[in-house]
Every structure is written in structure tokens, then in C-alpha cells.
Design a protein around this motif. Structure first.
Motif, mmCIF file in Angstrom:
data_model
loop_
_atom_site.group_PDB
_atom_site.id
_atom_site.type_symbol
_atom_site.label_atom_id
_atom_site.label_comp_id
_atom_site.label_asym_id
_atom_site.label_seq_id
_atom_site.Cartn_x
_atom_site.Cartn_y
_atom_site.Cartn_z
ATOM 1 N N UNK A 105 0.811 -1.213 0.000
ATOM 2 C CA UNK A 105 0.000 0.000 0.000
ATOM 3 C C UNK A 105 0.852 1.275 0.000
ATOM 4 N N UNK A 106 0.915 1.963 -1.104
ATOM 5 C CA UNK A 106 1.567 3.253 -1.265
ATOM 6 C C UNK A 106 1.381 3.714 -2.704
ATOM 7 N N UNK A 107 1.858 4.912 -3.032
ATOM 8 C CA UNK A 107 1.758 5.454 -4.380
ATOM 9 C C UNK A 107 3.051 5.198 -5.144
ATOM 10 N N UNK A 108 2.900 4.698 -6.366
ATOM 11 C CA UNK A 108 4.039 4.435 -7.247
ATOM 12 C C UNK A 108 3.974 5.428 -8.407
ATOM 13 N N UNK A 109 4.883 6.385 -8.419
ATOM 14 C CA UNK A 109 4.903 7.403 -9.454
ATOM 15 C C UNK A 109 5.936 7.056 -10.516
ATOM 16 N N UNK A 110 5.931 7.829 -11.606
ATOM 17 C CA UNK A 110 6.880 7.622 -12.717
ATOM 18 C C UNK A 110 6.838 6.188 -13.224
ATOM 19 N N UNK A 111 5.622 5.660 -13.389
ATOM 20 C CA UNK A 111 5.472 4.307 -13.913
ATOM 21 C C UNK A 111 5.567 4.325 -15.433
ATOM 22 N N UNK A 112 6.109 3.257 -15.980
ATOM 23 C CA UNK A 112 6.217 3.109 -17.426
ATOM 24 C C UNK A 112 5.550 1.808 -17.860
ATOM 25 N N UNK A 128 0.218 4.878 -10.041
ATOM 26 C CA UNK A 128 -0.864 4.120 -9.431
ATOM 27 C C UNK A 128 -0.661 4.079 -7.924
ATOM 28 N N UNK A 129 -1.777 3.903 -7.224
ATOM 29 C CA UNK A 129 -1.762 3.847 -5.762
ATOM 30 C C UNK A 129 -2.411 2.555 -5.307
ATOM 31 N N UNK A 130 -1.670 1.772 -4.559
ATOM 32 C CA UNK A 130 -2.193 0.527 -3.984
ATOM 33 C C UNK A 130 -2.695 0.839 -2.579
ATOM 34 N N UNK A 160 -3.592 -14.307 -4.709
ATOM 35 C CA UNK A 160 -4.067 -12.941 -4.434
ATOM 36 C C UNK A 160 -5.365 -13.041 -3.639
ATOM 37 N N UNK A 161 -5.300 -12.676 -2.377
ATOM 38 C CA UNK A 161 -6.495 -12.716 -1.534
ATOM 39 C C UNK A 161 -7.263 -11.402 -1.615
ATOM 40 N N UNK A 162 -6.559 -10.261 -1.647
ATOM 41 C CA UNK A 162 -7.214 -8.961 -1.749
ATOM 42 C C UNK A 162 -6.266 -7.984 -2.427
ATOM 43 N N UNK A 163 -6.843 -7.139 -3.295
ATOM 44 C CA UNK A 163 -6.021 -6.133 -3.975
ATOM 45 C C UNK A 163 -6.921 -4.987 -4.418
ATOM 46 N N UNK A 164 -6.616 -3.782 -3.945
ATOM 47 C CA UNK A 164 -7.344 -2.570 -4.315
ATOM 48 C C UNK A 164 -6.344 -1.525 -4.790
ATOM 49 N N UNK A 165 -6.646 -0.877 -5.917
ATOM 50 C CA UNK A 165 -5.710 0.119 -6.447
ATOM 51 C C UNK A 165 -6.441 1.078 -7.377
#
Length: 300
Positions: free
Chosen positions: A100-107, A134-136, A147-152
């Protein structure tokens, strides 16, 4: 002509990237999503969304599947009730696990190197170059990439343009099966149990072989001492339990060999399937490149 050439190259690159992405996550295990949804919309001029809004959910009959590579990469596929199909992929930097956090500068995944990766594609449309973030907000993984749970939430821009596609995904599955780790031991136990009757049936054989020494023993004993000598012979008859133990060891060895053979087969089958899958994907990759080259030459 220039526009047509770009479209041909874009199609070839999209096919190549799709096959390459499948080869990268080829070892991930896809699982059906119990409860989940994917929705996104785009600005006017966004190539992926075409400026429209889309929404899919398992509660409305849409099929969602999710796969993960040890929690580092999560890919969600949509096979909608109306025939739409989309793929959304999130990738953590390097070998990190998505948290859980924000991932910037994604390609664009899978060409994001050691940085975060992102890719929304489908309906025959994909970005050649992609930037975004994107932000998880939630990520719960089980063993073997379960994968039990994933929100983004996410935002992506194609070809460095300003128009963007924005959306969110929510995945909720049951906890991973607890019996998965105990399956091998449960398989071996019945074989060890069935091996024990063999040792039991082998015991009577030494008993039938023991009388000859009993008949040979009377010469040194005379009269009533024979009765006393019977006692030692009885003890000797009971002592050859070492001989049945040899028979029991052979049965146990047979059981061990069977167990090893079963273990090898269980290990070999998934590896064979993965190998066949990789060979097929490599063929698709070669076909995509060949089609792109041919189309490009014809356009020229």
C-alpha cells in the motif's frame, strides 16, 4: 501514408508486447476472482478509452481473473458479459512486493526496467509508450502468488500525451486453501500403510523354514533333555524375526521408490505444461514480429 505506417507499427508492437508480457509472467497462476470490479474512464483524445467510461463487476456476470508473480506483479483480466476484454497490470520496482503506497513515474509493463510498471490495454488497443502512476490501497497475498485482496487506482498516458485513462480495481478472494501444503504428506501416508501388510505376510515364511533346524537338533540331546532343548529351539524360531525384517525392509524400499516416482511425476507435469506454454508463446512472438515486418514492407 505516414499515419498508416504508424498504425501498422503500433499493431505489431502491441502484439509483440502482449506475447512478451505473457512470457514474463508465464509462471504466475491465474485464479478466478470471487468478488471484484474494474472501472475506468478516459479524457477526450485518450487512445485506450476512446473518451468513454467502462465498468465491470462479478456481481453483474462479468468474469474477472487475477494472477501474481510472488506479489511483485499483479495482472487482472476482464472477460465481460457483453464480450469486452481488458487487461490491467501493476508491477512493483525491481523484485519488490506490491504494498500500500503510491508508485509514481510508472512506465509501460513489461518494459519498465527497475521502476514501477503499469499497463491498461484491450479491445485491440495498447500504448507503445506509457507514463503514469498508481496507488495501492490494499494488497494481501498468500503462498505461490495467491491474491487474496487487492485494491488500487491508476492513471496512464499514452505516447507522452496529456489525455489520460483513469480507473480503479477491487479484488476480494477467499483465504488460500489450508490443505494445499499438506497434500504431499496425505498422499504418502496411505502408501506407507499399504506397505505394512507386506511385512506381515512375509513373517510366516521364516516360520515354515525353521523346522529343519529343529529336526537336526535331537542328536546332541537324549531322553527328556529333548524337551528342554525344545525351549531354545522355540527361542530360535522366534528370533528369526530379523529375517522378516529383511522382507519388511524390501517392502518399505518398494514404497519409497513408488513415493519418489509419484513425486517426480507431480513435479514433472507442471514443468511440462509450462515448457509447452513457453514454446507456444515464443511461436506467437515470432509470428507477431513477422506480420509486423511484412505489413511494414507492404506499406512502404
Amino acid at each position: 501514408m505516414t499515419t498508416l505506417r504508424r498504425r501498422v507499427l503500433a499493431a505489431a508492437l502491441s502484439l509483440t508486447a502482449a506475447v512478451g508480457g505473457l512470457m514474463v509472467v508465464g509462471t504466475a497462476h491465474a485464479q478466478a476472482v470471487s468478488t471484484g470490479s474494474l472501472s475506468f474512464h478516459g479524457d477526450s483524445g485518450d487512445y485506450i478509452s476512446q473518451g468513454k467510461s467502462y465498468s465491470y463487476a462479478t456481481s453483474r456476470g462479468d468474469e474477472l481473473t487475477v494472477s501474481s508473480s510472488s506479489g511483485s506483479t499483479v495482472s487482472i483480466s476482464v472477460n465481460a458479459y457483453n464480450g469486452d476484454w481488458w487487461t490491467l497490470t501493476f508491477d512493483a520496482p525491481g523484485t519488490q512486493v506490491l504494498a500500500p503506497r503510491t508508485y509514481s513515474a510508472a512506465h509501460r509493463h513489461p518494459f519498465n526496467g527497475t521502476g514501477p510498471g503499469l499497463s491498461l490495454s484491450g479491445e485491440g488497443r495498447g500504448c507503445n509508450e506509457l507514463t503514469g502512476s498508481f496507488t495501492v490501497s490494499k494488497a494481501v497475498f498468500g503462498p505461490d502468488g495467491y491474491v487474496q485482496a487487492f485494491d488500487a487506482t491508476f492513471e496512464q498516458h499514452c505516447e507522452g500525451g496529456n489525455p489520460a485513462a483513469r480507473g480503479e480495481v477491487h479484488i476480494s478472494n477467499r483465504p488460500p486453501p489450508s490443505g494445499a501444503a499438506t497434500k504431499p504428506s496425505a498422499t504418502t501416508k496411505p502408501r506407507a500403510t499399504t506397505a505394512s501388510p507386506r511385512a506381515t505376510t512375509a513373517k510366516p515364511r521364516p516360520t515354515t523354514a525353521s523346522p529343519p533346524p529343529a529336526t537336526a537338533s535331537p542328536p546332541p540331546a537324549t531322553g527328556s533333555p529333548q524337551a528342554a532343548a525344545a525351549g531354545p529351539h522355540a527361542a530360535l524360531d522366534s528370533s528369526p524375526s530379523a529375517t522378516p525384517a529383511g522382507g519388511g525392509t524390501t517392502a518399505a524400499d518398494d514404497t519409497d521408490v513408488s513415493i519418489v516416482a509419484v513425486a517426480r511425476n507431480v513435479t514433472f507435469s507442471p514443468l511440462l505444461l509450462i515448457g509447452v506454454g513457453l514454446v507456444g508463446l515464443a511461436g506467437l512472438l515470432t509470428l507477431g514480429l513477422a506480420v509486423g515486418v511484412v505489413l511494414y514492407v507492404r506499406v512502404r
